[in-house]
Every structure is written in structure tokens, then in C-alpha cells.
Design an enzyme around this catalytic site. Structure first.
Site, short mmCIF file in Angstrom:
data_model
loop_
_atom_site.label_atom_id
_atom_site.label_comp_id
_atom_site.label_asym_id
_atom_site.label_seq_id
_atom_site.Cartn_x
_atom_site.Cartn_y
_atom_site.Cartn_z
N CYS A 1 0.82 -1.22 0.00
CA CYS A 1 0.00 0.00 0.00
C CYS A 1 0.85 1.27 0.00
O CYS A 1 0.33 2.35 -0.24
CB CYS A 1 -0.96 -0.01 1.18
SG CYS A 1 -2.12 -1.38 1.06
N HIS B 1 -3.46 7.07 2.46
CA HIS B 1 -3.83 5.78 1.87
C HIS B 1 -5.21 5.40 2.40
O HIS B 1 -5.51 5.59 3.58
CB HIS B 1 -2.78 4.74 2.25
CG HIS B 1 -3.21 3.33 1.93
ND1 HIS B 1 -3.61 2.96 0.67
CD2 HIS B 1 -3.34 2.23 2.73
CE1 HIS B 1 -3.95 1.68 0.70
NE2 HIS B 1 -3.79 1.21 1.93
N ASN C 1 -10.09 -0.35 -0.67
CA ASN C 1 -8.63 -0.26 -0.66
C ASN C 1 -8.08 -0.85 -1.95
O ASN C 1 -8.10 -2.07 -2.14
CB ASN C 1 -8.10 -1.02 0.57
CG ASN C 1 -6.59 -0.95 0.70
OD1 ASN C 1 -5.89 -0.50 -0.22
ND2 ASN C 1 -6.07 -1.42 1.82
O1 UT7 Z 1 -3.87 -1.35 3.37
C1 UT7 Z 1 -2.86 -2.03 4.06
C2 UT7 Z 1 -3.01 -1.87 5.47
N1 UT7 Z 1 -4.22 -2.48 5.94
C3 UT7 Z 1 -4.92 -1.89 6.86
O2 UT7 Z 1 -4.59 -0.80 7.25
C4 UT7 Z 1 -6.11 -2.62 7.43
C5 UT7 Z 1 -6.10 -2.49 8.93
N2 UT7 Z 1 -7.12 -3.24 9.58
C6 UT7 Z 1 -8.45 -2.91 9.52
O3 UT7 Z 1 -8.83 -2.03 8.76
C7 UT7 Z 1 -9.39 -3.61 10.45
O4 UT7 Z 1 -8.66 -4.34 11.39
C8 UT7 Z 1 -10.43 -4.55 9.75
C9 UT7 Z 1 -11.42 -3.73 8.94
C10 UT7 Z 1 -9.70 -5.54 8.88
C11 UT7 Z 1 -11.23 -5.31 10.81
O5 UT7 Z 1 -11.87 -4.38 11.68
P1 UT7 Z 1 -11.69 -4.52 13.27
O6 UT7 Z 1 -12.49 -3.45 13.86
O7 UT7 Z 1 -10.21 -4.55 13.56
O8 UT7 Z 1 -12.37 -5.90 13.55
P2 UT7 Z 1 -11.76 -7.17 14.27
O9 UT7 Z 1 -10.84 -7.92 13.37
O10 UT7 Z 1 -11.26 -6.77 15.61
O11 UT7 Z 1 -13.07 -8.03 14.47
C12 UT7 Z 1 -14.15 -7.60 15.33
C13 UT7 Z 1 -15.29 -8.58 15.20
C14 UT7 Z 1 -14.85 -10.04 15.31
O12 UT7 Z 1 -15.88 -10.74 15.95
P3 UT7 Z 1 -15.75 -11.10 17.51
O13 UT7 Z 1 -14.49 -11.91 17.63
O14 UT7 Z 1 -15.66 -9.78 18.22
O15 UT7 Z 1 -17.01 -11.84 17.78
C15 UT7 Z 1 -14.76 -10.49 13.87
O16 UT7 Z 1 -14.95 -11.87 13.71
O17 UT7 Z 1 -15.89 -8.45 13.89
C16 UT7 Z 1 -15.90 -9.72 13.23
N3 UT7 Z 1 -15.75 -9.50 11.82
C17 UT7 Z 1 -16.77 -9.26 10.99
N4 UT7 Z 1 -18.09 -9.17 11.21
C18 UT7 Z 1 -18.88 -8.90 10.14
C19 UT7 Z 1 -14.58 -9.47 11.10
N5 UT7 Z 1 -14.86 -9.22 9.81
C20 UT7 Z 1 -16.20 -9.08 9.72
C21 UT7 Z 1 -17.07 -8.81 8.65
N6 UT7 Z 1 -18.40 -8.73 8.91
N7 UT7 Z 1 -16.63 -8.62 7.40
#
Ligand code: UT7
Length: 330
Positions: A117, A257, A287
């Protein structure tokens, strides 16, 4: 003493595939919902290059053609082509070579930059240095990624984020007080595997096993990447302001980004930059990896004015991160 030679962005081009993958369609593919995607990422839809015969070089070529047309110049006038991508058509030849062929850039050489990225930011500083050397008069720098080729559409943690797209710029020399003024770039490979495509390289060459393991798709530890991205993008952006004696008030446009709207707003807050000065189009394209920053520049072109202070900032796989200070020059 002669005035300092700088690289000026003199044209911007873009390409977006027609197909729109909405959050509603993703709801039919994985266990997710529009509300979660919008509140956690800010994304409403993204573009997908559906045609199986078309790859990243196709998108990058459309960008290059738009730039040549805007400037009314021929491919033979280009000196160098730098393509930032993690989804090259082939491991080799480079995507740049394929673009060179398509636009008849008979006097150009080129290569790809792999910095995920941060690819466009790294490639732009490389292109700027080629111009500043005095050896090059016209350098194309393009960020292009067909992320759909490495996204696992059964993995809800990643498939909701990424989209396909490309955009880029033409760099030309100037001695006016505009152009690419400064850059800061960092790489830290300690946590490289936290955002990674494990299969297909020399460590895990393609095999039945790597395909069964889904090693040819990207994986990321979202939470760790999120934290590191928020800290690093803000740190490097604040550092580049300080180094150039700029305050938050001096920033006309901040171009982060587009990985997650929460990362973007947290970074802008830490810099003290008003949100209405931040380019955000993540809701439309998701993204697009190396495409996000030049796609913002393309969308905001009508609002950008000569002399505007523009700060680009990125974070991505590697990990890689960086910031560039540009005085807008067209
Ligand atoms: O571009 C290169 C660099 N990349 C980035 O900068 C990406 C950085 N990361 C992110 O943007 C975020 O971490 C994500 C968007 C990937 C995920 O968001 P988050 O707020 O960090 O969610 P999480 O991984 O902490 O998950 C929270 C909850 C989990 O459920 P539990 O364990 O709390 O029950 C996940 O299983 O959300 C769940 N979850 C979803 N639920 C519905 C994860 N993905 C999804 C989804 N839909 N697509």
C-alpha cells in the site's frame, strides 16, 4: 546559483473497472452486513475487473494513455515508467515492460516497485529523484492493483476491504517553487508476515499444496495492522510537517492511503488537520492498494490549486510507510 530542479506533477490519469461490488452483494457471499462494513471501514462499494483476460497492466496502460492524451504527447517522449503494484500480471516481465509495449514508449525503460500500500509513495519519490538528477524529462509513475486476483472471497476479514483500480501521474522538471519538496519513507520487516501473500514466490512456489492451503491469497492480522498503521502514518506525517516548518494550518490537502476510514480520521486528528481538508473516497473504491493515493489526486484535481501544500501518507505490507510533501504545481 541556478534554481533547484524539482519534479512537478503535470498530469494525473486514472482507470476504474465498471463492475461495482456492493456491500449488499458481499452479504450474499460471506457472513457480513452493510452496517458492519460501513461502520468498521467506511466502505460502501468497490470496483472489480471482471474480464478474465485483463490484468493489472491493462489498468495501468489506460492510466498512461489518459495522461498522454491529456498532455498531447507521444509514448516515445517518456523516459521512464515506474509501476507500483503487488499484483503484477507476471512475476516477470515487469508490468512496466507490458505498459511500455502498449503505449509505444520506445525510448523508455521501466520497472515495478513492490511496497504494497506504500507502493505509490515509494515509486513517486523514486520518480522524483530521477527527474531531480537532471537525466529524465518525463517519468510516468502509476499505482495499479487488481486486488481481486489475490483476495479470498470466502474470508470476510479481507474480502470486504479491497477493490481494483489504478491511477498515476506524469513527472516533469521545474525550477519554480512547486513540485515534490520532501519525502520520508520507512520499512520494518520484523512483522512482514502479518500482512502477506505466502504462495507463489521462491519460498512457497505454486504447488497443489499451496493451492489447497489457499496460500495464493493475501492474509492480514487486521487488528495489529490497524494499530501500527494509525501510529506510523501519523508519526511520519507530523515529522514531514516539522521538517518543512509547516503547521497543521498550512496543510491544504492531506491525502492518506485509503485502507480504513477509522485509520484516516485518527491520523488526521493526530495531525490536527480538519477533516474537510482530507481526501477520502474509500466509500466508492475500497482499498485499491497502490491505487488509492493517485485515485484521490485524480478525484480532487478540480479543487487542487497551484501552490497548495499537499501531504501524502501511506502504510502497508512490509511493513512500509511514508509521507511526501508536494507543493501542487498545475
Ligand atoms: O492497506 C494495508 C493496510 N491495511 C490496513 O490498514 C487494514 C487495517 N485493519 C483494519 O482495517 C481492520 O482491522 C479490519 C477492517 C480488517 C477489521 O476491523 P476490526 O475493527 O479490527 O475488527 P476485528 O478484526 O477486531 O473483528 C471484530 C469482530 C470479530 O468478531 P468477535 O471476535 O468480536 O465476535 C470479527 O470476527 O468483527 C468480526 N468480523 C466481521 N463481522 C462482520 C470481522 N470481519 C467481519 C465482517 N463482517 N466482514
Amino acid at each position: 546559483m541556478s534554481a533547484k530542479l524539482r519534479a512537478n506533477i503535470t498530469a494525473v490519469g486514472h482507470f476504474l473497472p465498471d463492475y461495482v461490488l456492493t456491500n449488499a452483494e458481499l452479504e450474499t457471499m460471506v457472513d457480513t452486513n452493510d452496517e458492519w462494513i460501513q461502520t468498521r471501514t467506511g466502505i460502501k462499494e468497490r470496483r472489480i475487473l471482471k474480464d478474465p483476460d485483463k490484468a493489472t497492466s491493462f489498468m495501468a496502460t489506460q492510466v498512461a494513455k489518459e495522461i498522454l492524451e491529456t498532455k498531447g504527447i507521444d509514448g516515445s517522449e517518456i523516459d521512464a515508467i515506474i509501476i507500483a503494484t503487488v499484483t503484477p500480471d507476471y512475476l516477470f516481465p515487469s508490468t512496466a515492460a507490458l505498459v511500455q509495449r502498449e503505449i509505444n514508449a520506445t525510448n523508455a525503460y521501466g520497472y515495478d516497485v513492490s511496497a504494497a500500500c506504500s507502493g505509490f509513495v515509494f515509486a513517486l519519490s523514486t520518480g522524483a529523484s530521477l527527474i531531480e538528477s537532471g537525466r529524465h524529462k518525463k517519468v510516468l509513475v502509476i499505482g495499479a492493483d487488481k486486488m481481486s486476483s489475490i483476495v479470498d472471497y470466502t474470508d470476510r476479514a479481507t474480502c470486504i476491504i479491497f477493490g481494483d483500480g489504478a491511477a498515476g501521474v506524469l513527472l516533469e522538471p521545474t525550477t519554480d517553487d512547486v513540485g515534490i519538496i520532501d519525502f520520508i519513507q520507512r520499512t520494518d520487516g520484523v512483522d512482514g508476515e502479518l500482512l502477506c501473500q505466502k504462495g507463489g514466490g521462491s519460498k512457497n512456489p505454486a504447488s497443489i499444496q499451496t493451492v489447497q492451503n489457499k496460500d495464493h491469497f493475501l492474509r492480514q492480522e487486521g487488528r495489529v495492522v490497524f494499530k501500527k498503521a494509525t501510529e506510523s502514518m501519523a508519526d511520519v506525517s507530523i515529522e514531514i510537517l516539522k521538517r518543512n516548518n509547516l503547521t497543521n494550518e498550512d496543510v491544504d490537502w492531506f491525502v492518506p492511503h485509503q485502507a480504513n476510514n477509522r485509520i484516516i480520521t485518527a491520523t488526521a486528528n493526530r495531525m490536527g488537520v480538519d477533516i474537510d481538508k482530507v481526501m477520502i473516497n474509500i466509500e466508492k473504491y475500497g482499498n485499491t492498494t497502490a491505487g488509492t493515493i493517485p485515485l484521490c489526486l485524480y478525484d480532487w484535481q478540480p479543487k487542487l490549486k497551484k501552490g497548495d501544500n499537499v501531504i501524502l501518507a501511506s502504510f502497508g505490507g512490509g511493513f512500509t510507510w511514508g509521507a511526501i510533501y508536494i507543493k501542487w504545481g498545475i
